[in-house]
Scaffold this motif. Structure first.
Motif, short mmCIF file in Angstrom:
data_model
loop_
_atom_site.label_atom_id
_atom_site.label_comp_id
_atom_site.label_asym_id
_atom_site.label_seq_id
_atom_site.Cartn_x
_atom_site.Cartn_y
_atom_site.Cartn_z
N LYS A 174 36.42 30.67 31.30
CA LYS A 174 36.45 31.50 30.10
C LYS A 174 35.62 32.77 30.27
CE LYS A 174 35.56 31.32 25.11
NZ LYS A 174 35.05 30.47 24.00
N GLY A 175 34.42 32.62 30.84
CA GLY A 175 33.55 33.78 31.01
C GLY A 175 33.73 34.49 32.33
N ASP A 176 34.67 33.99 33.17
CA ASP A 176 34.82 34.50 34.53
C ASP A 176 33.44 34.64 35.18
OD1 ASP A 176 36.07 35.39 36.82
OD2 ASP A 176 36.09 37.50 36.18
N LEU A 177 32.67 33.56 35.06
CA LEU A 177 31.27 33.59 35.49
C LEU A 177 31.15 33.53 37.01
CD1 LEU A 177 29.61 31.16 32.92
CD2 LEU A 177 29.46 33.64 32.96
N THR A 178 30.23 34.30 37.51
CA THR A 178 29.85 34.19 38.91
C THR A 178 28.72 33.17 39.00
OG1 THR A 178 30.47 36.49 39.36
CG2 THR A 178 28.99 35.43 40.93
N VAL A 179 29.08 31.95 39.34
CA VAL A 179 28.11 30.87 39.43
C VAL A 179 27.85 30.54 40.89
CG1 VAL A 179 28.63 29.93 37.15
CG2 VAL A 179 29.95 29.15 39.14
N ALA A 180 26.99 29.55 41.12
CA ALA A 180 26.52 29.31 42.49
C ALA A 180 26.52 27.83 42.84
CB ALA A 180 25.11 29.87 42.65
N SER A 181 26.65 27.59 44.13
CA SER A 181 26.31 26.28 44.69
C SER A 181 25.16 26.50 45.66
CB SER A 181 27.51 25.66 45.41
OG SER A 181 27.74 26.29 46.65
N VAL A 182 24.29 25.50 45.76
CA VAL A 182 23.24 25.48 46.78
C VAL A 182 23.42 24.18 47.53
CG1 VAL A 182 20.78 25.57 47.25
CG2 VAL A 182 21.70 26.82 45.30
N LEU A 183 23.65 24.27 48.82
CA LEU A 183 23.94 23.08 49.61
C LEU A 183 23.23 23.14 50.95
CD1 LEU A 183 27.39 23.38 51.33
CD2 LEU A 183 26.62 25.15 49.77
N SER A 184 22.90 21.97 51.46
CA SER A 184 22.20 21.90 52.75
C SER A 184 23.22 21.80 53.88
CB SER A 184 21.25 20.69 52.78
OG SER A 184 21.98 19.48 52.72
N GLY A 185 24.25 22.63 53.81
CA GLY A 185 25.34 22.56 54.78
C GLY A 185 25.30 23.70 55.76
N ASN A 186 26.44 23.90 56.42
CA ASN A 186 26.53 24.97 57.42
C ASN A 186 27.68 25.93 57.15
OD1 ASN A 186 28.72 23.31 58.26
ND2 ASN A 186 27.35 22.21 59.64
N ARG A 187 28.48 25.63 56.14
CA ARG A 187 29.63 26.48 55.84
C ARG A 187 29.64 26.84 54.37
NH1 ARG A 187 33.38 25.89 60.30
NH2 ARG A 187 32.05 26.77 61.91
N ASN A 188 29.85 28.12 54.09
CA ASN A 188 29.88 28.58 52.70
C ASN A 188 30.92 29.68 52.50
OD1 ASN A 188 28.44 30.42 54.28
ND2 ASN A 188 26.96 30.91 52.70
N PHE A 189 32.02 29.59 53.25
CA PHE A 189 33.06 30.61 53.16
C PHE A 189 33.70 30.60 51.77
CE2 PHE A 189 33.45 29.39 57.81
CZ PHE A 189 32.64 30.44 58.24
N GLU A 190 34.32 31.73 51.44
CA GLU A 190 34.95 31.89 50.14
C GLU A 190 35.95 30.76 49.86
OE1 GLU A 190 35.51 36.38 48.82
OE2 GLU A 190 36.35 36.00 50.79
N GLY A 191 35.85 30.19 48.67
CA GLY A 191 36.81 29.19 48.24
C GLY A 191 36.64 27.83 48.88
N ARG A 192 35.64 27.67 49.72
CA ARG A 192 35.51 26.42 50.47
C ARG A 192 34.85 25.31 49.65
NH1 ARG A 192 35.21 25.26 56.19
NH2 ARG A 192 34.05 23.36 56.63
N VAL A 193 33.71 25.59 49.07
CA VAL A 193 32.95 24.56 48.36
C VAL A 193 33.67 24.13 47.10
CG1 VAL A 193 30.79 24.09 47.14
CG2 VAL A 193 30.74 25.24 49.36
N HIS A 194 34.07 25.10 46.29
CA HIS A 194 34.82 24.84 45.05
C HIS A 194 35.51 26.14 44.68
CE1 HIS A 194 35.73 23.96 40.85
NE2 HIS A 194 35.48 22.69 41.10
N PRO A 195 36.78 26.08 44.26
CA PRO A 195 37.51 27.33 44.00
C PRO A 195 36.92 28.19 42.89
CG PRO A 195 38.86 25.37 43.51
CD PRO A 195 37.64 24.89 44.18
N LEU A 196 36.13 27.60 41.99
CA LEU A 196 35.56 28.38 40.89
C LEU A 196 34.16 28.91 41.20
CD1 LEU A 196 36.57 26.21 37.78
CD2 LEU A 196 37.64 28.31 38.61
N VAL A 197 33.59 28.48 42.31
CA VAL A 197 32.22 28.87 42.63
C VAL A 197 32.26 30.03 43.62
CG1 VAL A 197 29.98 28.09 43.50
CG2 VAL A 197 31.45 26.51 42.22
N LYS A 198 31.88 31.21 43.15
CA LYS A 198 32.07 32.42 43.94
C LYS A 198 30.94 32.69 44.93
CE LYS A 198 34.70 34.68 40.23
NZ LYS A 198 34.72 35.78 39.25
N THR A 199 29.74 32.17 44.65
CA THR A 199 28.63 32.39 45.58
C THR A 199 28.07 31.04 46.00
OG1 THR A 199 26.80 32.48 43.98
CG2 THR A 199 28.08 34.49 44.30
N ASN A 200 27.89 30.90 47.31
CA ASN A 200 27.47 29.62 47.87
C ASN A 200 26.32 29.87 48.85
OD1 ASN A 200 29.82 27.82 46.82
ND2 ASN A 200 30.83 29.59 47.73
#
Length: 914
Positions: free
Chosen positions: A542-568
């Motif tokens: 609804k808000g077209d929010l730019t939200v985040a994930s923080v993960l102890s991983g090695n990959r954070n490419f666009e659309g990889r973690v979750h399609p709605l999460v724009k910054t990883n």
């Protein structure tokens, strides 16, 4: 120069046992000093000695490795035969599908199907299929595993068939751990042995894996790297991995990490440095006296991320720390004694002060490393913790999203919450009020909606895992809690982690903050993060929010973690916990409070960050008995796995009703001899892409959208949206995967102005449609296709489907400015020719719009590294360029001439290859 090979066999005795080895000392005496040859090249040299036959390996190949020291590089092509192959199930299932398909093809040619078997040992670890559907409660693990078994039963039945049908093939059942951590903790031997001609031969443990993070085992002194599934299949079928003798970049480590700095901070710094240096296609070898204080788990953390810094491998030589880890992880005493004796005898043991000759080198004082994250969409983009908030603000401005300077006191007065430590003056105008799970709060830009302790990089490292648990304990003592909009998860890489967190009495603290066990496997990092709670998803949309994930991983490419999460953002496990408490990446954890204690006093990150002494005391809880207990019956599986029905047949009985496993068309109509290669005439451009297009963009993992071509196919075949599972889990079905090729939600085709997603323009009709739909129309019209791209085409995970899907869509060639190593190899392995723009030319300089047609001539007369004529036809006239054909070696040319590497191997195995 010597024209014949010396006899290099000798006996190595340890205690009352003896092994035959191929002595590097003997070859050094005969052909030239190798004392300063990099350790990685010594391993390749031994490999050449062992397979020397004056045909596939000649004395010139061996001499070229020795002479490498003169210039630090070589243009010599060699054939490398690894000791074994490692697979995970996302990449392994299509590999086994191909083996099953090869058996069917052999049967169709009138030959015995059982001739198709792995010739090298293969271990497949099922680790990529568990998804985080349930989280934050004690039953999360049980519920997620139940869903995993239900969703993947067809795949698991197929793998159980493969386990029974093929020789030399072992399967580690689901719920055990991530393949790289299982490899590090159990499978890896550092020195391999086998019976040969009545004697026991000892040689370096080497491997290729169908996951790019196979390099993690480099931390144990094992030379291995990721290859495409196609190339791995050839290796397991006895074919050498064709490669140019690589350049080797030395990375000197000195000093020690400071108090409060983790192995994750170190690896993100190393990744940034090596990406800037430029090490794509090169070996990286770590050296320096700083290694004496670097635990093996930290070495494995650095080695794991070799794909992120672009190297083929990130190798650590064997030393006392290697043996210490082998003892801790329960390796046999005799094996450890062999490793020490063999490596010292062969000059593969790290000695203090030793500095090999390298192509180039760089250095890092570990005392200068600072707390860091990486993001928002590339693992090499390191951001200091103190700069994260400001970095996010710049991203917002760059996205055209102005920062709202109005305060939100009214929302707070109405019972809403904001992330503690985030100045309300920075809240974005599109913040959304959310009611979820009994709480009412404001969901703001920068909100951390996923906080995941996951991935092989960090969950294999007791120090950062214990630090996460200690930070959780300290936070709870201060009265802090996780913000209600954060989806938390803990997915360790092996059951040993669960044992030592419990032994340190830290798992309950993690549970209290929502970091309950959700599964053993690669979850969030591969895109198996599962859905966000519905109110959170709706607010983000609804808000077209730019939200985040923080993960102890090695990959954070666009659309990889979750399609709605724009910054990883990649971070250490303790920082993952910290950001779950803060709830927003706009909180500057270096100076802003995380919250307040029970007395109303501000609590800062420094107040709850565990000391090195505390972490070390917790790590002492890790013991050998844990490893031996968890790996005692590693191949058995639970009762559900054991109860799976296994078909008894040499040739797989394909089911037309299956939406997981289908007979691929790769060998349809294949004859005993390859057909002549034809030039490409008047091909259309399927997509025109920019720089750093990843294999995630080309062949996505993660969720399948209901309105995508793959989603429509599944629904047409009776699969409900809730049962879609993921692209990765359906890699055994080419119908799904070819529809998912170029279907990533973040891919941008420059043929369409401003459109994001897997769309293209059909030419000449001008209609916009899904890339898959356009490809099918072109096939109906009999029109060949090409893909045009920029620099670093095919970076990221080593997905064979990025090449297989490209082929099935009708693409004959890719024309790019440069390629990542594995994807270039995979394209050739599927019979797609990779071409490179001449220096100084690209799609932009040539004024390409995507409406052009492309002709390629000279394909029938290719030589390794030759140039071909590419004619670009447009309504403005023709332009001709000389593109470099990136078929780099004679072996690759043979694969291409046969229509792909598997066709070549199959013909050779039945005696038909010419």
């Amino acid at each position: 120069m010597t024209t014949s090979l010396p006899d290099t066999r000798q006996t190595l005795s340890v205690g009352n046992q003896s092994w035959q080895i191929h002595s590097l000392n003997k070859v050094s005496q005969a052909l030239g000093d190798i004392s300063r040859l990099p350790m990685t090249l010594k391993v390749l040299l031994e490999n050449q000695l062992r397979f020397a036959d004056d045909e596939s390996v000649s004395v010139e190949d061996i001499q070229a490795l020795i002479d490498w020291q003169k210039e630090g590089r070589s243009d010599r092509e060699i054939g490398y035969r690894p000791a074994r192959v490692l697979m995970q199930d996302f990449t392994g299932v299509p590999g086994v599908v191909d083996l099953a398909s090869m058996r069917a093809a052999v049967e169709a040619l009138g030959e015995q199907p059982s001739r198709i078997n792995p010739l090298s040992p293969v271990d497949l670890v099922i680790d990529h299929s568990v998804m985080v559907d349930h989280f934050g409660d004690p039953s999360s693990f049980k519920d997620n595993v139940a869903l995993e078994m239900e969703r993947n039963r067809e795949r698991y039945e197929f793998l159980r068939w493969g386990q029974e049908a093929f020789d030399n093939f072992r399967v580690v059942p689901p719920g055990t751990g991530i393949c790289h951590q299982v490899n590090l903790e159990y499978l890896g031997k550092t020195v391999w042995t086998k019976e040969e001609d009545g004697t026991t031969l000892a040689y370096p443990d080497t491997l290729v894996g169908t996951d790019s993070h196979t390099t993690m085992i480099n931390g144990l002194g094992v030379l291995g790297w990721g290859v495409g599934g196609i190339e791995a299949e050839a290796a397991m079928l006895g074919q050498p991995v064709s490669m140019l003798i690589p350049e080797v970049i030395g990375f000197k480590l000195t000093g020690k990490l400071r108090e409060g700095i983790t192995a994750t901070d170190l690896v993100l710094t190393v990744t940034e440095m090596l990406r800037k240096k430029g090490v794509v296609g090169k070996f990286v070898e770590f050296y320096g006296d700083g290694l004496k204080d670097l635990p093996l788990a930290d070495r494995a953390t650095i080695a794991n991320m070799a794909p992120e810094y672009g190297a083929t491998c990130g190798f650590f030589p064997v030393d006392d720390e290697t043996l210490t880890y082998m003892r801790l992880s329960g390796r046999d005493d005799q094996q450890i004694a062999l490793v020490e004796a063999y490596c010292k005898e062969q000059g593969l043991w790290r000695e203090p002060g030793h500095e090999p000759i390298f192509t180039d080198a760089l250095e890092l004082d570990m005392g200068e490393v600072e707390a860091s994250l990486a993001g928002p969409k590339r693992p090499q983009d390191r951001v200091a913790l103190k700069d994260l908030s400001a970095t996010f603000e710049k991203l917002m401005e760059g996205n055209g999203q102005s920062v709202d300077q109005q305060r939100s006191d009214n929302l707070a007065a109405e019972g809403g919450q904001t992330a503690v430590g985030v100045e309300r003056s920075y809240l974005h105008a599109d913040s959304q009020e959310v009611n979820h799970d009994g709480s009412t709060f404001s969901l703001d830009p920068g909100a951390v909606v996923i906080a995941a302790i996951t991935s092989c990089t960090n969950t294999s490292n007791p120090s950062v895992m214990m630090a996460a648990g200690l930070l959780a304990r300290n936070a709870l003592r201060k009265g802090l809690k996780t913000q209600p909009w954060v989806k938390t998860s803990l997915a360790p890489g092996s059951k040993v982690v669960t044992d030592y967190l419990a032994a340190a009495d830290l798992q309950d603290d993690l549970n209290e903050l929502g970091f309950n066990l959700v599964g053993y496997g690669c979850t969030t990092c591969i895109g198996n993060s599962g859905p966000l709670p519905e109110p959170i998803e709706e607010a983000v949309k609804k808000g077209d929010l730019t939200v985040a994930s923080v993960l102890s991983g090695n990959r954070n490419f666009e659309g990889r973690v979750h399609p709605l999460v724009k910054t990883n953002w990649l971070a250490s496990p303790p920082l993952v916990v910290a950001f779950a408490l803060a709830g927003n990446v706009r909180c500057d954890l270096s100076q802003d409070p995380l919250g307040e204690d029970s007395d109303g006093n501000p609590v800062y990150l420094k107040d709850i960050w565990p000391s090195q002494k505390e972490v070390a005391e917790a790590v002492e809880k890790v013991n050998t008995a844990m490893f031996r207990k968890q790996y005692a019956e590693v191949f058995d599986g639970d009762e559900v796995w054991k109860a799976i029905d296994v078909p008894q047949s040499e040739v797989y009985e394909w089911s037309s009703d299956s939406t997981y496993i289908q007979h691929p068309p790769f060998f349809e109509g294949m004859g005993r001899d390859p057909a002549p290669i034809e030039d490409v005439e008047q091909a259309r451009i399927l997509a025109m892409l920019g720089d750093s297009v990843t294999t995630d963009h080309i062949s996505p993992a993660g969720a399948i959208k209901p309105d995508s071509p793959a989603g429509r196919y599944l629904q047409e075949n009776g699969v409900k949206v809730v049962d879609f599972n993921s692209y990765g889990s359906r890699r055994g079905n080419h119908e799904v995967m070819m529809r998912g090729t170029f279907a990533n939600v973040r891919i941008q085709n420059e043929m369409l102005d401003g459109v994001v997603g897997g769309e293209t323009r059909h030419v000449p009709s001008g209609e916009q449609m899904a890339i898959y739909d356009a490809a099918m129309r072109y096939q109906e019209e009999g029109t060949p296709l090409v893909v045009v791209a920029g620099k670093e085409y095919g970076t990221g995970s080593s997905r064979d489907w990025a090449a297989k899907g490209t082929l099935l869509l009708g693409v004959r060639a890719v024309l790019a400015e440069s390629y990542e190593r594995i994807h270039r190899s995979n394209l050739i392995g599927m019979g797609v020719v990779p071409l490179q723009f001449p220096e100084g030319e690209d799609r932009k300089s040539l004024g390409m719009t995507g409406d052009e047609s492309i002709s390629i001539s000279g394909l029938s007369d290719l030589r390794p590294g030759s140039k071909v004529k590419v004619t670009i036809h447009s309504d403005k006239g023709d332009k001709a360029i000389e593109a470099l054909c990136r078929i780099d070696t004679a072996n690759e040319l043979e694969y291409y001439r046969h229509g792909g590497i598997l066709h070549y191997v199959l013909r050779k195995m039945i005696g038909a290859a010419t």
